[in-house]
Scaffold this active site. Structure first.
Site: not given
Length: 324
Positions: A210, A205
């Site tokens: 974020e 990932e």
């Protein structure tokens, strides 16, 4: 969007390589990005803006672009849920308690469910809920508190929100992936732009971006991978402070080459990492607005102080392939 980030808070400072594009409002057909001339000797490293190390240029050509002049579900580029795959249950992005298959990640403690106009929840007919709004070439993914009357139909989630993925529509191995966006803030607010392997497994990932909703201007960029044969998941990344991120658009991207992943803010490198084991398959892009987090620090669970309406504004999303 998994725990285990090795975080290092710091003020984002701009580098100024002579070959970096100055017009960040566009995603040109061809792009040149600066990279450190020396590969990383350690697992991952954060760049000192005053580091005099030489820079080189990587030439790229555009392979994917959406500037959101139309509704994202009208273009054929996106699907409004996780798509899944052969190894999908291991990824945990498949629903669980409080959700339909592919409509949330319960393992993370999320308190929203991802909807689209055709989604009916427990009902047999579409509810007509649309978390995607386009105004003046800007896409907003909008999270709103679930209407009381719809809570039983929507698995009693506190919020309805949106996710877009390109699995089955666009995947790519190597290259540069970029979003230009404003980052919303508030208790429980968790916007993200990230990449997963096309085979449906997890990890690898790549978290290009974020946001920690309780920490204004705090952007996180992280790589996740699995150590074989033990199977333990490792993560390495950094936090970067972009003070005006919630008010102004900025570019957040990652360059994936054969030997390294380089993270960028406004097309200037801020960190890199040796490509870990397991980054073998093409990856697809995901952009979403989650609400509530069990493990991701700086987000927290939604409460009475959480915003009634949250907008994750996105100017464009683009991908580039490295020129021969």
């Amino acid at each position: 969007m998994k725990p285990g980030v090795l975080a290092a808070i710091g003020l984002f400072a701009m580098l100024a390589p002579a070959f970096a594009q100055t017009d960040l409002t566009t995603a040109p057909n061809r792009l040149w990005l600066p990279v450190r001339n020396t590969p990383p000797d350690e697992l991952c490293r954060r760049f000192d803006p005053m580091d005099p190390s030489p820079l080189a240029a990587v030439s790229l050509h555009r392979t994917f672009h959406d500037d959101f002049d139309a509704h994202p579900l009208a273009t054929g580029r996106w699907v409004p849920h996780y798509a899944g795959g052969a190894a999908w249950p291991d990824a945990r992005y498949w629903g669980g308690d409080g959700s339909d298959f592919k409509r949330k990640d319960s393992w993370n403690g999320e308190q929203q469910i991802y909807v689209d106009p055709r989604y009916g929840g427990r009902a047999n007919t579409p509810l007509g809920l649309d978390p995607f709004k386009v105004r003046g070439g800007i896409l907003s993914i909008i999270a709103t508190r679930t209407p009381t009357a719809l809570k039983p139909v929507l698995f009693n989630n506190e919020y309805i929100s949106g996710i877009l993925t390109t699995q089955g529509q666009f995947t790519q191995k190597f290259g540069y992936f970029e979003i230009r966006s404003k980052i919303p803030v508030g208790t429980g607010v968790w916007p993200a732009f990230w990449l997963l392997a096309d085979d449906g497994g997890w990890p690898p990932e790549i978290d290009v971006l974020e946001g920690r909703g309780q920490k204004v201007g705090d952007m996180v960029m992280t790589t996740h991978w699995r150590i074989r044969p033990a199977g333990s998941v490792q993560s390495c990344g950094f936090d970067f402070l972009v003070p005006d991120a919630s008010n102004d658009f900025h570019d957040y991207g990652v360059l994936w080459t054969n030997d390294r992943l380089v993270y960028y803010i406004d097309r200037r490198p801020v960190s890199d990492i040796k490509v870990p084991v397991g980054f073998d398959d093409p990856m697809y892009m995901i952009v979403n607005l989650a609400m509530g987090a069990k493990y991701f620090q700086g987000v927290g669970f939604v409460d009475a102080e959480s915003p009634q309406v949250v907008e994750f504004q996105i100017d464009r999303i683009s991908a580039y392939q490295i020129d021969p």
